[in-house]
Motif scaffolding. Structure first.
Motif, mmCIF file in Angstrom:
data_model
loop_
_atom_site.group_PDB
_atom_site.id
_atom_site.type_symbol
_atom_site.label_atom_id
_atom_site.label_comp_id
_atom_site.label_asym_id
_atom_site.label_seq_id
_atom_site.Cartn_x
_atom_site.Cartn_y
_atom_site.Cartn_z
ATOM 1 N N ILE A 160 0.846 -1.199 0.000
ATOM 2 C CA ILE A 160 0.000 0.000 0.000
ATOM 3 C C ILE A 160 0.878 1.245 0.000
ATOM 4 N N SER A 161 0.595 2.145 -0.919
ATOM 5 C CA SER A 161 1.335 3.403 -1.028
ATOM 6 C C SER A 161 0.612 4.505 -0.277
ATOM 7 N N SER A 162 1.312 5.608 -0.105
ATOM 8 C CA SER A 162 0.672 6.819 0.399
ATOM 9 C C SER A 162 0.520 7.790 -0.770
ATOM 10 N N GLY A 163 -0.268 8.821 -0.574
ATOM 11 C CA GLY A 163 -0.408 9.835 -1.611
ATOM 12 C C GLY A 163 0.926 10.479 -1.946
ATOM 13 N N LYS A 164 1.799 10.624 -0.944
ATOM 14 C CA LYS A 164 3.105 11.253 -1.168
ATOM 15 C C LYS A 164 4.038 10.354 -1.975
ATOM 16 N N ASP A 165 3.823 9.045 -1.880
ATOM 17 C CA ASP A 165 4.653 8.131 -2.665
ATOM 18 C C ASP A 165 4.513 8.415 -4.148
ATOM 19 N N TYR A 166 3.275 8.615 -4.598
ATOM 20 C CA TYR A 166 3.072 8.846 -6.020
ATOM 21 C C TYR A 166 3.651 10.211 -6.419
ATOM 22 N N GLU A 167 3.547 11.176 -5.534
ATOM 23 C CA GLU A 167 4.124 12.496 -5.799
ATOM 24 C C GLU A 167 5.639 12.385 -5.937
ATOM 25 N N LEU A 168 6.248 11.569 -5.069
ATOM 26 C CA LEU A 168 7.695 11.370 -5.142
ATOM 27 C C LEU A 168 8.073 10.633 -6.424
ATOM 28 N N TYR A 169 7.280 9.637 -6.793
ATOM 29 C CA TYR A 169 7.539 8.905 -8.038
ATOM 30 C C TYR A 169 7.564 9.862 -9.229
ATOM 31 N N GLU A 170 6.572 10.743 -9.316
ATOM 32 C CA GLU A 170 6.512 11.693 -10.429
ATOM 33 C C GLU A 170 7.715 12.646 -10.404
ATOM 34 N N ALA A 171 8.126 13.076 -9.199
ATOM 35 C CA ALA A 171 9.260 13.999 -9.075
ATOM 36 C C ALA A 171 10.563 13.314 -9.486
ATOM 37 N N VAL A 172 10.738 12.064 -9.068
ATOM 38 C CA VAL A 172 11.941 11.311 -9.429
ATOM 39 C C VAL A 172 11.967 11.035 -10.929
ATOM 40 N N ARG A 173 10.817 10.683 -11.479
ATOM 41 C CA ARG A 173 10.735 10.442 -12.919
ATOM 42 C C ARG A 173 11.121 11.704 -13.697
ATOM 43 N N HIS A 174 10.578 12.840 -13.266
ATOM 44 C CA HIS A 174 10.884 14.105 -13.938
ATOM 45 C C HIS A 174 12.375 14.420 -13.839
ATOM 46 N N LEU A 175 12.955 14.238 -12.651
ATOM 47 C CA LEU A 175 14.378 14.528 -12.462
ATOM 48 C C LEU A 175 15.232 13.627 -13.349
ATOM 49 N N SER A 176 14.910 12.344 -13.398
ATOM 50 C CA SER A 176 15.713 11.415 -14.192
ATOM 51 C C SER A 176 15.648 11.769 -15.674
ATOM 52 N N ILE A 177 14.501 12.258 -16.122
ATOM 53 C CA ILE A 177 14.332 12.604 -17.536
ATOM 54 C C ILE A 177 15.152 13.839 -17.899
ATOM 55 N N ILE A 178 15.064 14.879 -17.079
ATOM 56 C CA ILE A 178 15.765 16.112 -17.463
ATOM 57 C C ILE A 178 17.274 16.000 -17.244
ATOM 58 N N LYS A 179 17.702 15.142 -16.312
ATOM 59 C CA LYS A 179 19.147 14.970 -16.125
ATOM 60 C C LYS A 179 19.756 14.226 -17.299
ATOM 61 N N GLU A 180 19.003 13.337 -17.888
ATOM 62 C CA GLU A 180 19.517 12.566 -19.020
ATOM 63 C C GLU A 180 19.352 13.332 -20.335
ATOM 64 N N ALA A 181 18.412 14.283 -20.375
ATOM 65 C CA ALA A 181 18.189 15.058 -21.594
ATOM 66 C C ALA A 181 19.359 16.014 -21.832
ATOM 67 N N SER A 182 19.655 16.224 -23.093
ATOM 68 C CA SER A 182 20.749 17.147 -23.415
ATOM 69 C C SER A 182 20.273 18.591 -23.293
ATOM 70 N N HIS A 183 21.200 19.457 -22.964
ATOM 71 C CA HIS A 183 20.969 20.906 -22.936
ATOM 72 C C HIS A 183 19.912 21.339 -21.917
ATOM 73 N N THR A 184 19.708 20.556 -20.859
ATOM 74 C CA THR A 184 18.813 21.000 -19.792
ATOM 75 C C THR A 184 19.508 22.076 -18.974
ATOM 76 N N ASN A 185 18.778 23.136 -18.656
ATOM 77 C CA ASN A 185 19.361 24.196 -17.837
ATOM 78 C C ASN A 185 19.729 23.666 -16.458
ATOM 79 N N GLU A 186 20.886 24.070 -15.972
ATOM 80 C CA GLU A 186 21.331 23.630 -14.655
ATOM 81 C C GLU A 186 20.352 24.052 -13.571
#
Length: 585
Positions: A160-186
């Motif tokens: 069983i997850s909490s509501g914050k778990d899904y929020e963290l999942y989305e935040a981690v997913r977003h971070l992983s995407i922009i860190k791997e993307a080229s030319h992302t602003n620091e």
């Protein structure tokens, strides 16, 4: 969606809602640079891991058909994986943890089909085919580990997850995407990192999903096996990271014996791990998993289980002692002396028995929610579920009888019995009333004008878990990720560089031997002076054919690259060393 991948007998068993996460691999989208990145990482890893990885890894590379020289084609992998009872599918980066684990429960390996950029060749926070294909796939050839992985998925998808778990999942997913993307602003990366950090520090009491994800991280992703003094690597995160696989073997990383305490050790995906856990063998992994499962609402049920579901604000299921299962979004529970005496869902709800929806009790019948008392009748030692037909008649619990049932905790159900449903053992699991009123003290919980009242029968909640009992009861094809993997728009220079990489690859594979390696080096130095990997590949070709003058030119150029880009110096040196070792071997 079903046409986006080549299916097989294992993938055919997947429930429909998991298909929404699958995407085509699109093998032709891999550039020659991508192939070179795969080849470099695999050659360096196999060279180093032959000394420090668990023997199942190198054996598994051969058994699963994963090539060192080419990115694996998932269709080809599946033809080989099916011989060990597994399959693989491509997805877009991180998917929700419950879904990820549910795939595992069906013996399906989830592989993020994108590959890291050359700039992130040592490590990427985003899932990629190096991590998934080269890290996870080979080790599952070990039967004991494969069963641990499947069992982990079986249990983990019920966490069983909490509501914050899904929020963290989305935040981690977003971070992983922009860190791997080229030319992302620091600044964008720093902002995303801060959001992840803030969420991690303000999660409150860890949910079951948070805890079992810790176990997953310290075993499946970052696990060591053997002794504290001489551990070997089996975790996919280490097997696929040419930086961490080496660093984790040093004394700078603390080695701890693996036990249930790893459940409470959090991790940060953006940084190397300061400590790792060592299991003596794969069977210990399963023992610890079962020890943790015994703490879950899945096995404990009760008031704490229903409260976890309420806190999750997501679809969940409780199972009563009779086996009847109630699936929906739970919003309220009334308790008495630490025991749940009435549960309530809001919105669509379905009733099931043994994971099969009860006829006439799907979401169309219970579209506005469902409520039911739980427990024993006041002053009667015999629970309703344990009453024989003779007992039921003695207590006037039978069709056509108007009756008032008073439960412990002052829940009262008054109405005319329409009918009842029994389970396979003959125990009554559901009683339906008309003209029914349900109250708790002075609070009215159900009114006659709301229609017929269906009362689940059970003296206790024996299980509570994430998800639904019958996968056909709800429309689960609803996942829309907030962010998608960002694919770079290739510049003219990038396209030209990819052509050079392809020419070298064609030369090495005897597809085109007319290409001048000297001219390629000239063009590389003139137009792409900061690229290092292609020079290493050219050096290998020159070294093989004993072109000492060309080798010398390449080495001189690489020395210039190291001066301009000292951060890649060790990568260049390692690549040259592996090329020479391979040739001499």
């Amino acid at each position: 969606m079903s046409n986006s991948f080549e299916s097989n007998e294992i993938l055919n068993r997947l429930p429909k809602h998991l298909l929404q996460y699958i995407k085509p691999q699109n093998y032709e989208d891999y550039s020659a640079i991508d192939q070179a990145v795969w080849r470099y990482v695999m050659r360096k890893n196999v060279d180093f891991l032959s000394q420090v990885a668990h023997k199942s890894y190198l054996d598994g590379l051969k058994q699963t058909g994963i090539s060192i020289n080419s990115i694996p084609n998932m269709y080809g992998m599946n033809r080989i994986l099916k011989d060990i009872g597994w399959a693989a599918v491509a997805v877009d980066g991180f998917i929700p943890p419950n879904a990820f684990m549910e795939f595992q429960a069906y013996n399906v390996l989830v592989i993020a089909s994108d590959i890291r950029q050359l700039e992130h060749i040592e490590y990427t926070p985003a899932p990629d085919i190096i991590h998934e294909g080269a890290g996870h796939a080979p080790i599952i050839a070990n039967p004991e580990y494969a069963e641990y992985l499947r069992r982990f998925g079986d249990i983990g998808c019920k966490a069983i997850s909490s509501g914050k778990d899904y929020e963290l999942y989305e935040a981690v997913r977003h971070l992983s995407i922009i860190k791997e993307a080229s030319h992302t602003n620091e600044s964008d990366i720093l902002e995303a990192e801060k959001k992840v950090e803030d969420l991690q520090q303000n999660m409150g009491a860890p949910s079951e999903m948070a805890l079992i994800r810790n176990l997953h991280w310290w075993t499946v992703e970052y696990g060591l096996i053997g002794t504290i003094e001489n551990p070997k690597i089996y975790g996919a995160g280490l097997l696929s990271s040419i930086g961490e696989s080496s660093w984790c073997m040093t004394d700078d990383v603390e080695k701890l014996p693996y036990d249930i305490n790893a459940t409470f050790k959090n991790f940060d995906i953006t940084k190397p791990q300061p400590q790792l856990f060592v299991t003596p063998d794969f069977s210990t992994l399963s023992l610890i998993l079962e020890e943790f499962a015994n703490t879950m609402a899945l096995r404990k049920g009760g008031l704490s289980g229903i409260n976890k579901l309420i806190d999750s604000k997501a679809l969940g299921t409780i199972e009563l002692s009779t086996g009847i299962q109630i699936s929906g979004i739970f919003t309220n529970v009334i308790e008495n002396h630490g025991n749940p005496i009435y549960i309530q869902t809001s919105g669509k709800t379905a009733l099931a028995y043994r994971e099969k929806e009860l006829v006439g009790h799907g979401t169309s019948t219970h579209s506005e929610g469902f409520g039911s008392p739980i427990g024993k009748l006041k002053g009667i030692n015999l629970a309703i579920e344990d009453m024989s037909p003779r007992d039921l008649r003695a207590y006037a619990i039978y069709e056509g009888q108007r009756i008032t049932l008073e439960f412990e905790g002052d829940i009262t159900v008054s109405g005319e019995i329409i009918t009842g449903k029994r389970n396979l053992q003959g125990k009554i699991i559901l009683i339906s009333f008309k003209q029914c009123t349900v109250t708790h003290d002075d609070e009215v919980l159900f009114k006659p004008e709301w229609g017929n009242y269906d009362m689940a029968v059970g003296k206790g909640i024996v299980s509570a878990f994430s998800g639904i009992a019958d996968l056909n009861s709800f429309d689960l094809i609803t996942h829309i990720p907030s962010t998608k993997t960002i694919h770079r728009k290739k510049s003219k220079a990038q396209i030209q560089l990819e052509i050079l990489y392809q020419q070298v690859r064609d030369y090495r594979e005897n597809k085109n031997k007319t290409i001048s390696r000297t001219k390629m080096l000239d063009e590389l130095i003139e137009k792409h002076p900061n690229d290092w990997l292609l020079s290493v590949e050219l050096y290998e070709l020159a070294f093989i054919s004993d072109k000492s003058e060309l080798c010398e030119r390449i080495l001189n150029h690489l020395e210039t690259v190291k001066q301009n880009r000292p951060e890649v110096g060790h990568l260049i040196d390692d690549g040259l060393k592996i090329a020479q070792q391979t040739i001499h071997a």
